[in-house]
Design a protein around this motif. Structure first.
Motif, PDB file in Angstrom:
ATOM      1  N   GLN A  14       0.804  -1.227   0.000  1.00 44.93           N
ATOM      2  CA  GLN A  14       0.000   0.000   0.000  1.00 44.93           C
ATOM      3  C   GLN A  14       0.839   1.281   0.000  1.00 44.93           C
ATOM      4  OE1 GLN A  14      -2.417  -0.005   3.580  1.00 44.93           O
ATOM      5  NE2 GLN A  14      -0.727  -0.679   4.877  1.00 44.93           N
ATOM      6  N   ASP A  15       2.135   1.155  -0.304  1.00 44.49           N
ATOM      7  CA  ASP A  15       3.007   2.324  -0.225  1.00 44.49           C
ATOM      8  C   ASP A  15       2.673   3.393  -1.268  1.00 44.49           C
ATOM      9  OD1 ASP A  15       4.236  -0.072  -1.664  1.00 44.49           O
ATOM     10  OD2 ASP A  15       5.412   1.569  -2.530  1.00 44.49           O
ATOM     11  N   ARG A  16       1.988   3.007  -2.363  1.00 45.66           N
ATOM     12  CA  ARG A  16       1.640   3.995  -3.399  1.00 45.66           C
ATOM     13  C   ARG A  16       0.159   4.382  -3.378  1.00 45.66           C
ATOM     14  NH1 ARG A  16       3.037   1.432  -8.584  1.00 45.66           N
ATOM     15  NH2 ARG A  16       3.327  -0.514  -7.463  1.00 45.66           N
ATOM     16  N   CYS A  17      -0.562   3.941  -2.364  1.00 43.12           N
ATOM     17  CA  CYS A  17      -1.987   4.263  -2.249  1.00 43.12           C
ATOM     18  C   CYS A  17      -2.201   5.375  -1.229  1.00 43.12           C
ATOM     19  CB  CYS A  17      -2.780   3.027  -1.824  1.00 43.12           C
ATOM     20  SG  CYS A  17      -2.889   1.785  -3.113  1.00 43.12           S
ATOM     21  N   ALA A  18      -3.014   6.354  -1.611  1.00 44.15           N
ATOM     22  CA  ALA A  18      -3.283   7.478  -0.712  1.00 44.15           C
ATOM     23  C   ALA A  18      -3.985   7.011   0.557  1.00 44.15           C
ATOM     24  CB  ALA A  18      -4.135   8.522  -1.437  1.00 44.15           C
ATOM     25  N   MET A  19      -4.965   6.121   0.404  1.00 43.17           N
ATOM     26  CA  MET A  19      -5.704   5.618   1.560  1.00 43.17           C
ATOM     27  C   MET A  19      -5.221   4.214   1.904  1.00 43.17           C
ATOM     28  SD  MET A  19      -7.438   8.107   2.551  1.00 43.17           S
ATOM     29  CE  MET A  19      -8.436   7.340   3.819  1.00 43.17           C
ATOM     30  N   LYS A  20      -4.716   4.080   3.112  1.00 41.39           N
ATOM     31  CA  LYS A  20      -4.162   2.795   3.551  1.00 41.39           C
ATOM     32  C   LYS A  20      -5.284   1.878   4.054  1.00 41.39           C
ATOM     33  CE  LYS A  20      -0.275   4.915   2.823  1.00 41.39           C
ATOM     34  NZ  LYS A  20       0.289   4.848   1.459  1.00 41.39           N
ATOM     35  N   ILE A  21      -4.906   0.643   4.361  1.00 42.86           N
ATOM     36  CA  ILE A  21      -5.866  -0.299   4.927  1.00 42.86           C
ATOM     37  C   ILE A  21      -6.452   0.278   6.212  1.00 42.86           C
ATOM     38  CG2 ILE A  21      -6.155  -2.587   5.987  1.00 42.86           C
ATOM     39  CD1 ILE A  21      -5.742  -2.786   3.034  1.00 42.86           C
ATOM     40  N   GLY A  22      -7.775   0.261   6.319  1.00 43.86           N
ATOM     41  CA  GLY A  22      -8.442   0.761   7.512  1.00 43.86           C
ATOM     42  C   GLY A  22      -9.587  -0.156   7.899  1.00 43.86           C
ATOM     43  N   THR A  23     -10.180   0.134   9.027  1.00 49.47           N
ATOM     44  CA  THR A  23     -11.256  -0.703   9.544  1.00 49.47           C
ATOM     45  C   THR A  23     -12.460  -0.730   8.606  1.00 49.47           C
ATOM     46  OG1 THR A  23     -10.564  -0.162  11.801  1.00 49.47           O
ATOM     47  CG2 THR A  23     -12.759  -1.090  11.541  1.00 49.47           C
ATOM     48  N   ASP A  24     -12.769   0.409   7.967  1.00 46.07           N
ATOM     49  CA  ASP A  24     -13.983   0.498   7.144  1.00 46.07           C
ATOM     50  C   ASP A  24     -14.010  -0.546   6.035  1.00 46.07           C
ATOM     51  OD1 ASP A  24     -14.783   2.603   8.697  1.00 46.07           O
ATOM     52  OD2 ASP A  24     -14.567   4.138   7.140  1.00 46.07           O
ATOM     53  N   GLY A  25     -12.941  -0.627   5.258  1.00 47.23           N
ATOM     54  CA  GLY A  25     -12.911  -1.554   4.135  1.00 47.23           C
ATOM     55  C   GLY A  25     -12.999  -2.996   4.578  1.00 47.23           C
ATOM     56  N   VAL A  26     -12.260  -3.325   5.645  1.00 44.50           N
ATOM     57  CA  VAL A  26     -12.273  -4.703   6.143  1.00 44.50           C
ATOM     58  C   VAL A  26     -13.643  -5.047   6.721  1.00 44.50           C
ATOM     59  CG1 VAL A  26     -11.196  -6.344   7.723  1.00 44.50           C
ATOM     60  CG2 VAL A  26      -9.789  -4.632   6.560  1.00 44.50           C
ATOM     61  N   LEU A  27     -14.253  -4.108   7.414  1.00 43.70           N
ATOM     62  CA  LEU A  27     -15.614  -4.315   7.925  1.00 43.70           C
ATOM     63  C   LEU A  27     -16.579  -4.625   6.791  1.00 43.70           C
ATOM     64  CD1 LEU A  27     -16.442  -1.620  10.649  1.00 43.70           C
ATOM     65  CD2 LEU A  27     -16.662  -4.090  10.880  1.00 43.70           C
ATOM     66  N   LEU A  28     -16.562  -3.778   5.767  1.00 45.57           N
ATOM     67  CA  LEU A  28     -17.507  -3.943   4.657  1.00 45.57           C
ATOM     68  C   LEU A  28     -17.277  -5.256   3.922  1.00 45.57           C
ATOM     69  CD1 LEU A  28     -19.831  -2.575   3.090  1.00 45.57           C
ATOM     70  CD2 LEU A  28     -18.090  -1.600   1.571  1.00 45.57           C
ATOM     71  N   GLY A  29     -16.006  -5.572   3.650  1.00 45.29           N
ATOM     72  CA  GLY A  29     -15.689  -6.802   2.939  1.00 45.29           C
ATOM     73  C   GLY A  29     -16.049  -8.053   3.721  1.00 45.29           C
ATOM     74  N   SER A  30     -16.036  -7.949   5.047  1.00 47.16           N
ATOM     75  CA  SER A  30     -16.409  -9.084   5.898  1.00 47.16           C
ATOM     76  C   SER A  30     -17.925  -9.202   6.032  1.00 47.16           C
ATOM     77  CB  SER A  30     -15.803  -8.911   7.299  1.00 47.16           C
ATOM     78  OG  SER A  30     -14.408  -8.808   7.259  1.00 47.16           O
ATOM     79  N   TRP A  31     -18.602  -8.067   6.039  1.00 41.33           N
ATOM     80  CA  TRP A  31     -20.038  -7.982   6.357  1.00 41.33           C
ATOM     81  C   TRP A  31     -20.951  -8.301   5.184  1.00 41.33           C
ATOM     82  CZ3 TRP A  31     -23.426  -4.275   4.217  1.00 41.33           C
ATOM     83  CH2 TRP A  31     -24.673  -4.124   4.828  1.00 41.33           C
TER      84      TRP A  31
END
Length: 237
Positions: A14-31
């Motif tokens: 994720q070194d070239r991505c403006a938005m890093k891994i966060g709780t929101d994405g993992v929550l949504l992908g799990s839910w």
């Protein structure tokens, strides 16, 4: 330099991505609910590619597409896809969502998006980070109009938003014929205010379930519901 984020079955650079891994994405992908009727998935604004990769891990769906407008994030998502066990099922389009839904005739059974949603006026000197964070680069209206064009008849659209935007999003969705099927409201801990809403939309108007998810009982002591939701992904769960 941002370190790679290691999940149980894949790694996110994720070194070239403006938005890093966060709780929101993992929550949504799990839910997001996945059923055997889902044959195609589209991740809108994929960033690092984490949600698309989560969909690949959770399902046997052959067509998992993603869209990303930022050059660096697009390249990094493609690399993350190719380095995973599911590279043959994952494809990323380098385009804006507005361009994509106006030019693509395909339909998807599931759309999923962790969209930019900071509607405040405050901007930083980092244009890429601002584009990833601020709602004006992908207005809610465009998101829901595009979703209504791309969804199959029985398709679903899953999105995570700030709780304060929930009613606004439902109103906009209704104008394009999309209605809530499920809502989960997220709190950091039992005494905190509701911070996020995860919403699942579809074309059918029906009674829908709503529930609350609390992430932590106390600092770094996660609730059993949160652990159960994310345990297939986080190493420490």
């Amino acid at each position: 330099m941002s370190k790679p984020f290691q999940f149980k079955q894949f790694t996110i650079h994720q070194d070239r991505c403006a938005m890093k891994i966060g709780t929101d994405g993992v929550l949504l992908g799990s839910w997001v609910p996945l059923s055997n009727e889902i044959n195609s998935i589209l991740d809108i604004g994929t960033g690092t590619g984490v949600i698309a990769l989560m969909m690949a891990q959770r399902s046997y769906v052959d067509t998992i597409d993603a869209i990303e407008i930022d050059d660096d994030a697009y390249e990094q998502a493609v690399e993350n896809f190719e380095a995973s066990d599911w590279g043959d099922r994952l494809f990323c389009y380098h385009a804006s969502f507005q361009e994509f839904f106006q030019e693509i005739d395909d339909e998807y059974d599931l759309l999923i998006s962790n969209p930019p949603f900071y509607t405040d006026d405050y901007k930083t000197a980092d244009a890429s980070r601002d584009a990833a964070r601020f709602e004006d680069s992908l207005p809610f209206e465009h998101l829901f109009v595009g979703a209504s064009h791309l969804l199959s008849e029985n398709g679903r659209f899953a999105v995570i938003l700030p709780y304060k935007e929930e009613n606004n999003a439902i109103d906009i969705a209704k104008r394009v014929g999309l209605y809530p099927q499920k809502i989960t409201r997220v709190k950091g801990n039992p005494s905190s205010e509701i911070k996020r809403s995860m919403l699942l939309f579809g074309f059918d108007q029906s009674d829908f379930e709503s529930e609350e998810l609390i992430i932590e009982k106390t600092r770094l002591q996660y609730t059993k519901e949160y652990i159960e939701l994310t345990k297939e992904f986080y190493l420490k769960m």
